[in-house]
Scaffold this active site. Structure first.
Site, mmCIF file in Angstrom:
data_model
loop_
_atom_site.group_PDB
_atom_site.id
_atom_site.type_symbol
_atom_site.label_atom_id
_atom_site.label_comp_id
_atom_site.label_asym_id
_atom_site.label_seq_id
_atom_site.Cartn_x
_atom_site.Cartn_y
_atom_site.Cartn_z
ATOM 1 C CB VAL A 1 69.157 35.897 -18.758
ATOM 2 C CG1 VAL A 1 69.541 34.865 -17.528
ATOM 3 C CG2 VAL A 1 69.124 37.945 -17.619
ATOM 4 C CG ASP A 2 66.427 31.611 -22.846
ATOM 5 O OD1 ASP A 2 67.798 30.390 -22.121
ATOM 6 O OD2 ASP A 2 66.026 31.323 -23.318
#
Ligand code: AR6
Length: 171
Positions: A35-36
């Site tokens: 996600v990052d």
């Protein structure tokens, strides 16, 4: 007190038009995979610039596990990114309280920002190895038991297995 509605979406969290998107970050705040990586890629360099400024000021030693901090959302269709650091899953040690803290602290930050719709990923359930069913249980129980002015908490799950795990908790 407003009641918070919990909703589920299968998809990419970076495409959600919401007030705030929660990032499953790491303590460095300087990016990573999952996600990052997706948030920094799609959100552009303004997010990283604010993260670097946070490292140079309040969080010289990094953002501790279980805490949360906001930045701009850059080019994402959201106003803010709330970065939180989930614990790595451990078989030797119960770190559930740290994972619960990610949800509680992110909602506290969302309240401070005045965010009404907040999208969460399954924090810690990817690279950090948390079993999906347990991650979903902690996420749903914690959001349900946290006092917040957020009106909608939207869990955005990348694949069908994750979606089903969260759906089972909401039933
Ligand atoms: N939208 C929604 N969910 C996603 C997306 C996306 N674009 N991409 C992945 N997922 P992870 P963690 C799912 O690994 O376990 C990074 O390197 C994924 O399938 O993103 O907390 C950080 O910098 C999984 O179900 O977060 C840290 O070093 C869930 O999101 C570390 O990974 C969380 O997976 C954090 O690991």
């Amino acid at each position: 007190m407003t009641t918070t509605t919990l909703t589920l979406v299968q998809g990419d969290i970076t495409e959600q038009a919401v007030d705030a998107v929660v990032n499953a970050a790491n303590s460095s705040l300087l990016g990573g995979g999952g996600v990052d990586g997706a948030i920094h890629r799609r959100g552009g360099p303004d997010i990283l610039a604010e993260c670097r400024a946070l490292r140079a000021s309040r969080y010289g030693r990094g953002l501790p596990t279980g805490q949360a901090v906001p930045t701009t959302a850059g080019r994402l269709p959201a106003h803010w990114v709330i970065h939180t650091v989930g614990p790595r899953f451990s078989r030797e040690e119960d770190r559930s309280q740290l994972l619960a803290s990610c949800y509680r602290e992110s909602l506290r930050v969302a309240d401070e920002l005045g965010a009404r719709v907040v999208a969460f990923p399954a924090v810690s359930a990817g690279i950090y190895g948390w079993p999906m069913e347990d991650a979903a249980r902690i996420a749903v129980e914690t959001v349900r038991s946290t006092r917040t002015t957020v009106e909608e908490v939207r869990f955005v799950l990348f694949d069908e297995r994750a979606y089903e795990a969260f759906a089972a908790q909401l039933r």
